[in-house]
Design a protein around this motif. Structure first.
Motif, short mmCIF file in Angstrom:
data_model
loop_
_atom_site.label_atom_id
_atom_site.label_comp_id
_atom_site.label_asym_id
_atom_site.label_seq_id
_atom_site.Cartn_x
_atom_site.Cartn_y
_atom_site.Cartn_z
N MET A 1 0.46 7.88 -6.05
CA MET A 1 -0.99 8.04 -6.14
C MET A 1 -1.52 8.41 -4.75
O MET A 1 -1.19 7.79 -3.76
CB MET A 1 -1.61 6.73 -6.64
CG MET A 1 -3.10 6.82 -6.78
SD MET A 1 -3.92 5.25 -7.23
CE MET A 1 -3.26 4.93 -8.83
N ALA A 3 -4.18 8.73 -1.73
CA ALA A 3 -5.14 7.77 -1.18
C ALA A 3 -6.53 7.98 -1.75
O ALA A 3 -7.25 7.02 -2.02
CB ALA A 3 -5.17 7.88 0.35
N LYS A 6 -7.21 6.05 -5.01
CA LYS A 6 -7.10 4.59 -5.04
C LYS A 6 -8.47 3.96 -5.20
O LYS A 6 -9.47 4.48 -4.72
CB LYS A 6 -6.38 4.08 -3.81
CG LYS A 6 -4.91 4.51 -3.80
CD LYS A 6 -4.12 3.80 -2.76
CE LYS A 6 -2.66 4.21 -2.91
NZ LYS A 6 -1.81 3.43 -2.05
N THR A 7 -8.49 2.79 -5.84
CA THR A 7 -9.73 2.11 -6.17
C THR A 7 -9.80 0.73 -5.50
O THR A 7 -8.82 0.27 -4.91
CB THR A 7 -9.82 1.91 -7.69
OG1 THR A 7 -8.77 0.99 -8.08
CG2 THR A 7 -9.68 3.22 -8.45
N ASP A 10 -7.07 -1.40 -6.73
CA ASP A 10 -5.79 -1.20 -6.02
C ASP A 10 -5.79 -1.98 -4.70
O ASP A 10 -4.79 -2.62 -4.35
CB ASP A 10 -5.55 0.29 -5.73
CG ASP A 10 -5.41 1.12 -6.99
OD1 ASP A 10 -4.79 0.64 -7.97
OD2 ASP A 10 -5.93 2.26 -7.00
N GLU A 14 -3.36 -5.09 -3.45
CA GLU A 14 -2.59 -5.03 -2.20
C GLU A 14 -2.87 -6.25 -1.32
O GLU A 14 -1.95 -6.85 -0.76
CB GLU A 14 -2.90 -3.75 -1.42
CG GLU A 14 -2.25 -2.51 -1.98
CD GLU A 14 -0.72 -2.63 -2.06
OE1 GLU A 14 -0.09 -2.86 -1.00
OE2 GLU A 14 -0.17 -2.50 -3.16
#
Length: 171
Positions: A1, A3, A6-7, A10, A14
């Motif tokens: 995915m 950058a 990304k949400t 996400d 992390e």
């Protein structure tokens, strides 16, 4: 995915992985710090927080379950550094009257890191609509704050005074 794709979800995952790793590392380190402590009150406080940390890890596992993800950590380099510094202090000052002051300072660095992580995760969980995760994160955040307060009181009560007196005698 990529950058760009990304949400916040996400990012939440992390940081959750990072925090899970941090707690597991801290759990191992607390036993060592407790054994190294000269003050019985400090050792008892570290042991009590070790038991709390086990519950914090359980709550993180519950959040991973809510997300439908396995409870896996991502090595937390920040905690690695903080704990490495704590080990250096324990080795360098072993047997000295300032050891407990160093242990408290190192453990407070851990607590402050964890307070920032749990505060962030709690806010993001609320934003993401993870209503069941919010109270779990809030409970841990409160435990981390309480531990920081206990460590501050221990330092102010005796440990810092003992360390200062030892320094004055050494001059």
């Amino acid at each position: 995915m990529k950058a760009a794709d990304k949400t916040l979800n996400d990012l939440f995952t992390e940081i959750l992985k990072d925090t899970y790793s941090a707690e597991k590392q801290v759990l191992r380190a607390l036993g060592k710090m407790s054994k190294a402590a000269e003050s019985e009150k400090l050792a008892v406080a570290l042991d009590a927080h070790r038991a709390e940390t086990e519950g914090q890890i359980d709550r993180l596992q519950q959040i991973f379950e809510m997300l439908g993800k396995p409870a896996r950590g991502k090595t937390c380099e920040a905690i690695n550094g903080i704990l490495e510094e704590a080990n250096e202090i324990a080795q360098e000052f072993k047997g000295s009257e300032v050891l407990d002051a160093g242990i408290i300072a190192a453990q407070q660095a851990v607590e402050h890191y964890e307070i920032t992580r749990y505060g962030t995760l709690k806010s993001w969980a609320a934003e993401l609509g993870l209503e069941e995760a919010v109270p779990l994160l809030a409970q841990t955040l409160e435990e981390e704050r309480k531990t920081d307060e206990i460590l501050t009181k221990l330092a102010e009560e005796r440990v810092n005074q003992d360390a200062a007196e030892a320094g004055a005698e050494g001059e």
